[in-house]
Design an enzyme around this catalytic site. Structure first.
Site, PDB file in Angstrom:
ATOM      1  N   ASN A  91       0.847  -1.185   0.000  1.00 19.73           N
ATOM      2  CA  ASN A  91       0.000   0.000   0.000  1.00 19.73           C
ATOM      3  C   ASN A  91       0.880   1.231   0.000  1.00 19.73           C
ATOM      4  O   ASN A  91       1.998   1.212   0.517  1.00 19.73           O
ATOM      5  CB  ASN A  91      -0.938   0.021   1.216  1.00 19.73           C
ATOM      6  CG  ASN A  91      -0.259  -0.454   2.483  1.00 19.73           C
ATOM      7  OD1 ASN A  91       0.598   0.231   3.007  1.00 19.73           O
ATOM      8  ND2 ASN A  91      -0.619  -1.641   2.954  1.00 19.73           N
ATOM      9  N   SER A 133      -5.467  -2.042   6.290  1.00 19.45           N
ATOM     10  CA  SER A 133      -5.250  -2.496   7.674  1.00 19.45           C
ATOM     11  C   SER A 133      -3.933  -1.964   8.235  1.00 19.45           C
ATOM     12  O   SER A 133      -3.739  -1.927   9.447  1.00 19.45           O
ATOM     13  CB  SER A 133      -5.284  -4.025   7.738  1.00 19.45           C
ATOM     14  OG  SER A 133      -4.365  -4.562   6.811  1.00 19.45           O
ATOM     15  N   HIS A 163       4.594   0.723   1.380  1.00 22.22           N
ATOM     16  CA  HIS A 163       4.866  -0.571   2.026  1.00 22.22           C
ATOM     17  C   HIS A 163       4.676  -1.666   0.990  1.00 22.22           C
ATOM     18  O   HIS A 163       3.654  -1.703   0.309  1.00 22.22           O
ATOM     19  CB  HIS A 163       3.912  -0.772   3.198  1.00 22.22           C
ATOM     20  CG  HIS A 163       3.980  -2.140   3.802  1.00 22.22           C
ATOM     21  ND1 HIS A 163       5.174  -2.710   4.179  1.00 22.22           N
ATOM     22  CD2 HIS A 163       3.017  -3.056   4.089  1.00 22.22           C
ATOM     23  CE1 HIS A 163       4.934  -3.922   4.674  1.00 22.22           C
ATOM     24  NE2 HIS A 163       3.634  -4.158   4.622  1.00 22.22           N
ATOM     25  N   HIS A 185       5.799  -6.036  -0.088  1.00 24.72           N
ATOM     26  CA  HIS A 185       6.447  -7.293   0.270  1.00 24.72           C
ATOM     27  C   HIS A 185       7.330  -7.720  -0.900  1.00 24.72           C
ATOM     28  O   HIS A 185       7.339  -8.883  -1.307  1.00 24.72           O
ATOM     29  CB  HIS A 185       5.413  -8.367   0.606  1.00 24.72           C
ATOM     30  CG  HIS A 185       4.692  -8.126   1.905  1.00 24.72           C
ATOM     31  ND1 HIS A 185       3.992  -9.099   2.565  1.00 24.72           N
ATOM     32  CD2 HIS A 185       4.577  -7.010   2.671  1.00 24.72           C
ATOM     33  CE1 HIS A 185       3.469  -8.594   3.682  1.00 24.72           C
ATOM     34  NE2 HIS A 185       3.801  -7.324   3.766  1.00 24.72           N
ATOM     35  N   ASP A 222      22.791   6.734  -3.665  1.00 19.49           N
ATOM     36  CA  ASP A 222      22.096   7.904  -4.206  1.00 19.49           C
ATOM     37  C   ASP A 222      20.842   8.253  -3.399  1.00 19.49           C
ATOM     38  O   ASP A 222      20.463   9.414  -3.327  1.00 19.49           O
ATOM     39  CB  ASP A 222      21.685   7.653  -5.667  1.00 19.49           C
ATOM     40  CG  ASP A 222      22.822   7.935  -6.640  1.00 19.49           C
ATOM     41  OD1 ASP A 222      23.723   8.723  -6.296  1.00 19.49           O
ATOM     42  OD2 ASP A 222      22.786   7.381  -7.759  1.00 19.49           O
ATOM     43  N   HIS A 244       9.006  -9.328   8.460  1.00 20.66           N
ATOM     44  CA  HIS A 244       7.837  -8.810   7.758  1.00 20.66           C
ATOM     45  C   HIS A 244       8.272  -8.317   6.373  1.00 20.66           C
ATOM     46  O   HIS A 244       8.366  -9.135   5.450  1.00 20.66           O
ATOM     47  CB  HIS A 244       7.166  -7.741   8.631  1.00 20.66           C
ATOM     48  CG  HIS A 244       5.919  -7.153   8.059  1.00 20.66           C
ATOM     49  ND1 HIS A 244       5.134  -6.270   8.750  1.00 20.66           N
ATOM     50  CD2 HIS A 244       5.328  -7.293   6.844  1.00 20.66           C
ATOM     51  CE1 HIS A 244       4.107  -5.911   8.005  1.00 20.66           C
ATOM     52  NE2 HIS A 244       4.202  -6.522   6.834  1.00 20.66           N
ATOM     53  N   TYR A 248      23.031  17.865  -7.802  1.00 20.24           N
ATOM     54  CA  TYR A 248      22.663  16.916  -8.857  1.00 20.24           C
ATOM     55  C   TYR A 248      21.292  17.261  -9.437  1.00 20.24           C
ATOM     56  O   TYR A 248      20.383  17.647  -8.716  1.00 20.24           O
ATOM     57  CB  TYR A 248      22.603  15.511  -8.259  1.00 20.24           C
ATOM     58  CG  TYR A 248      22.175  14.434  -9.213  1.00 20.24           C
ATOM     59  CD1 TYR A 248      23.093  13.753  -9.994  1.00 20.24           C
ATOM     60  CD2 TYR A 248      20.823  14.103  -9.347  1.00 20.24           C
ATOM     61  CE1 TYR A 248      22.683  12.760 -10.876  1.00 20.24           C
ATOM     62  CE2 TYR A 248      20.405  13.116 -10.215  1.00 20.24           C
ATOM     63  CZ  TYR A 248      21.340  12.445 -10.985  1.00 20.24           C
ATOM     64  OH  TYR A 248      20.931  11.468 -11.842  1.00 20.24           O
TER      65      TYR A 248
HETATM   66 ZN   LIG Z   1       2.977  -6.023   5.160  1.00 19.50          ZN
END
Ligand SMILES: [Zn+2]
Length: 236
Positions: free
Chosen positions: A29, A76, A96, A98, A121, A172, A230
């Site tokens: 998410n 959630s 976030h 995985h 960088d 996680h 930069y």
């Molecule tokens: Zn997660």
């Protein structure tokens, strides 16, 4: 509606995570904040990305956590995002995922060492792993406590989250952030590529040392901070 622009940007940021190959199913998410309005917008819970519309994005008060716009239930992971916005004043977007390699390091409880300039960088040093949550922290207010162990690592280590815009939550997966939702997505992508390249580099040379400090300084500081030069003139 009042927050159309923010919702559009957060919608695009969520789709960008999928396009970059960082999110499959609904494992991830992105959110974005409007600091002046005191709100953040986030993906709704459990909605498939191919069905996700800008109007599904949920807007909440950062201070109270109450929904101020949107009919769907927010992700959630919302309490984690809210905690990071409350504690890290410079953060304007959070992603976030995985993603495979970042999550592999998180599961191995290994930080992602800074081995080269691709990593340097965007991240001023290793991308850390949090401590494990306790059984009590998992049992009650789990998502909020995930935010707390992230903040704890940066506070205890005296690390500026603007210099290291991401972390691996132990067992996680990664959270990345930035001044905007777009930069949070970019940092999530850099984190994943850095993890992948670090693993390959460590396989090729198991006795590898981190990047030289002078090269780390050069690459991070030419893009960030007071002496940055930069790219084109813009606010990052
Ligand atoms: Zn997660």
């Amino acid at each position: 509606m009042a927050y159309d622009e923010l919702k559009n940007r957060v919608h695009r940021a969520n789709l960008a995570l999928v396009e970059a190959g960082l999110v499959v199913l609904t494992w991830g998410n992105a959110s974005g904040a409007d600091r002046q309005a005191g709100v953040m917008a986030i993906k709704p819970s459990g909605v498939a990305y191919d069905k996700l519309r800008p109007d599904d994005i949920v807007v909440l008060s950062i201070e109270s956590g109450q929904v101020v716009e949107g009919a769907a239930r927010p992700s959630s992971d919302t309490p984690t995002h809210l905690h990071l916005y409350r504690e890290f004043a410079s953060v304007g977007g959070i992603a976030h995922t995985h993603s495979t390699y970042g999550t592999s390091f998180a599961q191995a409880l290994r930080e992602i060492p800074c081995l080269g300039t691709t990593h340097a960088d965007n991240f001023y040093g290793a991308i850390p792993v949090t401590r494990a949550l306790t059984a009590e922290e998992i049992g009650r207010d789990y998502e909020m406590n995930t935010g707390k162990v992230i903040v704890e690592w940066f506070r205890d280590g005296g690390i500026d989250p603007g210099n290291v815009p991401g972390v691996l939550v132990a067992s996680h997966a990664p959270f990345a952030w930035g001044p905007t939702a777009e930069m949070a997505v970019e940092n999530a992508i850099v984190l994943e590529f850095s993890a992948r390249m670090a693993l390959n580099a460590m396989l090729l040379n198991p006795r590898l040392s981190p990047i030289a400090q002078a090269l780390l300084d050069k690459h991070f500081l030419r893009k960030h901070g007071a002496g940055a030069y930069y790219g084109q003139e813009r606010t990052r």
